[in-house]
Design a protein around this motif. Structure first.
Motif, PDB file in Angstrom:
ATOM      1  N   GLY B 192     -81.555 143.455  69.663  1.00  0.00           N
ATOM      2  CA  GLY B 192     -80.711 142.568  70.466  1.00  0.00           C
ATOM      3  C   GLY B 192     -80.563 141.230  69.784  1.00  0.00           C
ATOM      4  N   MET B 193     -79.343 140.704  69.775  1.00  0.00           N
ATOM      5  CA  MET B 193     -79.102 139.454  69.055  1.00  0.00           C
ATOM      6  C   MET B 193     -78.431 138.394  69.903  1.00  0.00           C
ATOM      7  SD  MET B 193     -77.099 138.717  65.537  1.00  0.00           S
ATOM      8  CE  MET B 193     -77.761 137.435  64.474  1.00  0.00           C
ATOM      9  N   LYS B 194     -78.978 137.192  69.819  1.00  0.00           N
ATOM     10  CA  LYS B 194     -78.314 136.010  70.366  1.00  0.00           C
ATOM     11  C   LYS B 194     -77.633 135.300  69.205  1.00  0.00           C
ATOM     12  CE  LYS B 194     -79.494 131.748  70.504  1.00  0.00           C
ATOM     13  NZ  LYS B 194     -78.273 130.929  70.378  1.00  0.00           N
ATOM     14  N   PRO B 195     -76.315 135.269  69.189  1.00  0.00           N
ATOM     15  CA  PRO B 195     -75.622 134.574  68.104  1.00  0.00           C
ATOM     16  C   PRO B 195     -75.743 133.043  68.268  1.00  0.00           C
ATOM     17  CG  PRO B 195     -74.205 136.184  69.232  1.00  0.00           C
ATOM     18  CD  PRO B 195     -75.393 135.955  70.098  1.00  0.00           C
ATOM     19  N   THR B 196     -75.253 132.334  67.275  1.00  0.00           N
ATOM     20  CA  THR B 196     -75.166 130.865  67.348  1.00  0.00           C
ATOM     21  C   THR B 196     -74.407 130.464  68.603  1.00  0.00           C
ATOM     22  OG1 THR B 196     -75.046 130.772  64.935  1.00  0.00           O
ATOM     23  CG2 THR B 196     -74.267 128.821  66.126  1.00  0.00           C
ATOM     24  N   TRP B 197     -74.839 129.352  69.224  1.00  0.00           N
ATOM     25  CA  TRP B 197     -74.128 128.849  70.401  1.00  0.00           C
ATOM     26  C   TRP B 197     -72.685 128.514  70.002  1.00  0.00           C
ATOM     27  CZ3 TRP B 197     -72.166 123.941  72.085  1.00  0.00           C
ATOM     28  CH2 TRP B 197     -71.881 123.896  73.455  1.00  0.00           C
ATOM     29  N   GLY B 198     -71.724 129.138  70.673  1.00  0.00           N
ATOM     30  CA  GLY B 198     -70.325 128.895  70.351  1.00  0.00           C
ATOM     31  C   GLY B 198     -69.709 129.926  69.412  1.00  0.00           C
ATOM     32  N   ARG B 199     -70.544 130.837  68.886  1.00  0.00           N
ATOM     33  CA  ARG B 199     -70.007 131.855  67.969  1.00  0.00           C
ATOM     34  C   ARG B 199     -69.143 132.878  68.722  1.00  0.00           C
ATOM     35  NH1 ARG B 199     -68.303 132.341  63.040  1.00  0.00           N
ATOM     36  NH2 ARG B 199     -66.809 131.654  64.596  1.00  0.00           N
ATOM     37  N   ARG B 450     -98.468 152.595  73.830  1.00  0.00           N
ATOM     38  CA  ARG B 450     -97.138 153.083  73.443  1.00  0.00           C
ATOM     39  C   ARG B 450     -96.014 152.248  74.076  1.00  0.00           C
ATOM     40  NH1 ARG B 450     -95.128 155.665  69.096  1.00  0.00           N
ATOM     41  NH2 ARG B 450     -93.176 156.715  69.581  1.00  0.00           N
ATOM     42  N   LEU B 451     -96.211 150.939  74.050  1.00  0.00           N
ATOM     43  CA  LEU B 451     -95.149 150.027  74.488  1.00  0.00           C
ATOM     44  C   LEU B 451     -94.569 149.351  73.245  1.00  0.00           C
ATOM     45  CD1 LEU B 451     -96.985 148.350  77.498  1.00  0.00           C
ATOM     46  CD2 LEU B 451     -95.176 150.085  77.614  1.00  0.00           C
ATOM     47  N   PRO B 452     -93.234 149.234  73.180  1.00  0.00           N
ATOM     48  CA  PRO B 452     -92.604 148.661  71.986  1.00  0.00           C
ATOM     49  C   PRO B 452     -92.959 147.187  71.788  1.00  0.00           C
ATOM     50  CG  PRO B 452     -90.980 149.756  73.416  1.00  0.00           C
ATOM     51  CD  PRO B 452     -92.253 149.670  74.191  1.00  0.00           C
ATOM     52  N   VAL B 453     -92.986 146.781  70.532  1.00  0.00           N
ATOM     53  CA  VAL B 453     -93.208 145.375  70.159  1.00  0.00           C
ATOM     54  C   VAL B 453     -91.964 144.885  69.431  1.00  0.00           C
ATOM     55  CG1 VAL B 453     -94.623 143.809  68.767  1.00  0.00           C
ATOM     56  CG2 VAL B 453     -95.700 145.745  69.946  1.00  0.00           C
ATOM     57  N   GLY B 454     -91.556 143.648  69.723  1.00  0.00           N
ATOM     58  CA  GLY B 454     -90.352 143.086  69.099  1.00  0.00           C
ATOM     59  C   GLY B 454     -90.684 142.071  68.016  1.00  0.00           C
ATOM     60  N   PHE B 455     -89.882 142.120  66.955  1.00  0.00           N
ATOM     61  CA  PHE B 455     -90.019 141.233  65.795  1.00  0.00           C
ATOM     62  C   PHE B 455     -88.789 140.329  65.785  1.00  0.00           C
ATOM     63  CE2 PHE B 455     -89.529 141.278  60.867  1.00  0.00           C
ATOM     64  CZ  PHE B 455     -90.266 140.103  60.734  1.00  0.00           C
ATOM     65  N   GLN B 456     -89.018 139.018  65.836  1.00  0.00           N
ATOM     66  CA  GLN B 456     -87.890 138.094  65.929  1.00  0.00           C
ATOM     67  C   GLN B 456     -87.609 137.429  64.585  1.00  0.00           C
ATOM     68  OE1 GLN B 456     -86.268 134.838  69.042  1.00  0.00           O
ATOM     69  NE2 GLN B 456     -88.379 134.480  68.463  1.00  0.00           N
ATOM     70  N   ILE B 457     -86.323 137.374  64.247  1.00  0.00           N
ATOM     71  CA  ILE B 457     -85.896 136.666  63.044  1.00  0.00           C
ATOM     72  C   ILE B 457     -84.819 135.655  63.447  1.00  0.00           C
ATOM     73  CG2 ILE B 457     -84.858 136.890  60.747  1.00  0.00           C
ATOM     74  CD1 ILE B 457     -85.873 139.830  60.757  1.00  0.00           C
ATOM     75  N   MET B 458     -85.063 134.394  63.122  1.00  0.00           N
ATOM     76  CA  MET B 458     -84.127 133.323  63.467  1.00  0.00           C
ATOM     77  C   MET B 458     -83.499 132.774  62.190  1.00  0.00           C
ATOM     78  SD  MET B 458     -86.471 131.315  66.318  1.00  0.00           S
ATOM     79  CE  MET B 458     -88.063 131.528  65.513  1.00  0.00           C
ATOM     80  N   GLY B 459     -82.286 132.259  62.313  1.00  0.00           N
ATOM     81  CA  GLY B 459     -81.618 131.748  61.111  1.00  0.00           C
ATOM     82  C   GLY B 459     -80.928 130.416  61.348  1.00  0.00           C
ATOM     83  N   ARG B 460     -80.275 129.938  60.301  1.00  0.00           N
ATOM     84  CA  ARG B 460     -79.545 128.670  60.409  1.00  0.00           C
ATOM     85  C   ARG B 460     -78.306 128.839  61.284  1.00  0.00           C
ATOM     86  NH1 ARG B 460     -80.177 129.004  54.732  1.00  0.00           N
ATOM     87  NH2 ARG B 460     -81.864 127.656  54.012  1.00  0.00           N
ATOM     88  N   LEU B 461     -77.804 127.721  61.770  1.00  0.00           N
ATOM     89  CA  LEU B 461     -76.572 127.736  62.548  1.00  0.00           C
ATOM     90  C   LEU B 461     -75.491 128.507  61.799  1.00  0.00           C
ATOM     91  CD1 LEU B 461     -76.318 124.016  63.769  1.00  0.00           C
ATOM     92  CD2 LEU B 461     -76.848 126.030  65.168  1.00  0.00           C
TER      93      LEU B 461
END
Lengths: 101, 487
Positions: B192-199, B450-461
């Protein structure tokens, strides 16, 4: 200024509920007084930060005002705009009397 | 063929449909059948309209029969969070106050996915007005995690994450204000992804906190999220906060991560992080290193203040945004025979849920006379410090990696009576929207239960491309995203 902090009592809950037009039950008033106090206590953590030289940031990407040409264009018909109104009369929303007398 | 389709990605479905090896109608029927089977045990969907879904599918099939280009999402079923308006269709935002609301217009993102050939398969459950981290604040019914039905799917886009995790749709649209796409994606083992605010345009998205809200994709693979993001991103003249910057073809931009500088913030591995989650995320970071990325220690010293700043900013904005639910213009009306104020207060009292009321109250309080400077302005100043942390970190690194959530999915009922504990469960996802930056969560392992774990990657605007590349490279080297839930 920053030192001016208050726990929330039931009187404050009633005052705030009035400001945001929420009718609360007695139980809710007590619950919110306790829970909002908890949350505000936690938020007071921010007082650890020296922000005397920091400007507030209201939005992450500061967009200048955006304008478009002031040209007329189509919009919703009155009937469409009123289609979801709980009560209407003619081409208007209907509400209880606002002015007394 | 139906079996093949049920586990296919959006990219594969679009290829099969456009190539004529299966019709959009057959694809839609396969997923509608799955919904019929498992929606009652998960409550992922609030509204399913089979006739409408099939008629949308038929339009795609007719386009193909006429030799026209059906679009990049040809025949791909898509689940749509119920916060997004569809003209004439139920759009409740998870609230009883909008139970009978039928919008007179369609959200831009919905219009764009339909024009790209997608087939709407239903509207998904959510916390009321997107306020919640467990989907327990839905005004209609709780939603359940398909990995363990006694656990929360996360929220607020819980229904969208469950729909993808349980194979009821290959892709979904959600919205993220403080983690509402990434946290349920982590809890349900999807991307699941949250894009840049306003993208991405928010025209037609029920407003919660306007300086934070952003629409984004959920899917099983990063490649599908990249495809969907390319369709929904871009300027919209109906949303003046949508950014004019050109949109990449994110899918074809997915590239190598050799030489990528990955920031690892110590603050994301401190107290409160579950040991099994920490181990899975550290292993994920090591995987990136093995693939040629270099790891760099970075510091985000204001992380401990993010939840407090978020509470102030999001609740203040929501108290203003939700003033529109007044029992007059649209939505239901209750009580109030003694004048307009009683009408407002009675309607809101009876039709808004407890979490929504709590946030409106807190937001109204921090904006009220005498407290505005001490709380609201203080929160905005902390927000600037949080953004500055990221700006400084991104001078040294290309992305920042860490856990999406401090624990795997918690139990239903565990936090619902302790709002502060619920808010703190979003500690790792809340900073990205405060700073406006894009962030993704991908599955990176399982706990011993057996519960999933999430890996978060954040980037520049506006650097969705790099975030997606790192996440896609990770999925190329691992198979956690292919694990099927037991349901």
């Amino acid at each position: 200024m920053a030192g001016e902090r208050a726990g929330i009592d039931v009187g404050t809950v009633r005052y705030v509920a009035g400001l945001c037009r929420l009718e609360l039950t007695g139980d809710e008033e007590e619950l919110f007084a306790a829970q909002l106090s908890d949350i505000l206590n936690y938020i007071d953590k921010l007082n650890e930060l020296d922000t005397s030289e920091v400007e507030p940031l209201a939005q992450a990407i500061e967009i200048p005002n955006v304008f478009r040409d002031d040209a007329p264009r189509g919009s919703l018909e009155v009937s469409e705009a009123l289609a979801n109104a709980p009560e209407k009369t003619g081409g208007f929303y209907k509400v209880p009397a606002v002015l007394e007398g | 063929m139906a079996e093949e389709v049920a586990s296919a990605t959006a990219v594969e479905i679009a290829r099969m449909v456009a190539g004529g090896s299966i019709s959009a109608r057959e694809v839609a029927l396969t997923f509608l059948d799955r919904i019929e089977k498992v929606n009652s045990s998960t409550n992922a969907f609030l509204h399913v309209n089979q006739d409408w879904s099939l008629s949308c599918a038929d339009l795609i099939d007719q386009k193909i029969a006429r030799g026209e280009n059906p679009g990049p999402l040809a025949g791909v079923p898509i689940a749509i969070k119920d916060a997004l308006c569809i003209e004439g269709a139920p759009t409740t935002c998870g609230s009883r106050i909008l139970e009978d609301y039928r919008p007179p217009y369609t959200a831009t993102v919905v219009r764009r996915v339909l024009e790209a050939g997608a087939v709407p398969i239903g509207k998904t459950n959510m916390d009321e007005f997107a306020m919640g981290s467990s989907n327990e604040s839905s005004g209609f019914r709780k939603c359940f995690n398909p990995w363990d039905l006694s656990r929360a799917p996360g929220g607020s886009s819980g229904g969208s994450a469950v729909a993808v995790a349980a194979g009821m749709a290959p892709v979904a649209l959600g919205s993220d204000t403080g983690g509402s796409i990434r946290q349920p994606a982590a809890f349900c083992g999807v991307t699941g992804m949250k894009p840049t605010w306003g993208r991405v345009s928010r025209y037609g998205l029920g407003a919660f906190a306007s300086s934070l809200d952003q629409v984004g994709p959920l899917s099983r693979t990063v490649e599908d999220s990249a495809l969907l993001l390319s369709v929904i991103a871009g300027h919209d003249e109906r949303d003046s906060t949508s950014l004019p910057d050109p949109v990449d073809d994110y899918r074809s931009a997915l590239g190598s991560i050799k030489g990528l500088r990955v920031g690892v913030p110590a603050e994301y591995f401190g107290e409160g992080l579950d040991g099994e989650v920490a181990a899975a995320v550290r292993a994920a970071i090591a995987t990136l290193e093995e693939m040629g990325a270099s790891l760099v220690e970075v510091s985000l010293p204001h992380l401990p203040y993010a939840v407090a700043a978020y509470c102030i900013v999001s609740m203040a904005e929501s108290s203003s945004n939700l003033a529109r639910y007044d029992g007059v213009h649209y939505g239901a009306r209750k009580g109030g025979t003694r004048g307009i104020d009683e009408l407002y207060a009675g309607t809101r009292a009876q039709l808004l849920g407890r979490e929504v009321k709590r946030r409106i109250m807190l937001g109204t309080f921090v904006l009220s006379s005498g407290y505005y400077d001490a709380y609201y302005l203080k929160g905005l100043k902390a927000r600037r410090l949080i953004r500055r942390d990221f700006e400084e970190a991104f001078e040294k690194v290309d992305v920042i990696a860490g856990p999406t959530t401090p624990t795997a999915a918690f139990r239903i009922g565990e936090k619902i009576n302790d709002p502060l504990a619920m808010y703190l469960s979003d500690i790792f996802t809340i900073s990205a929207p405060l700073a406006g930056i894009p962030a993704i969560s991908v599955p990176c392992g399982f706990t011993s239960e057996r519960l999933p774990v999430g890996f978060q990657i954040m980037g520049r605007l506006l650097d969705e491309k790099t975030v997606l590349s790192a996440a896609a490279a990770f999925q190329g080297a691992t198979d956690f995203h292919e694990a099927a839930c037991p349901l």
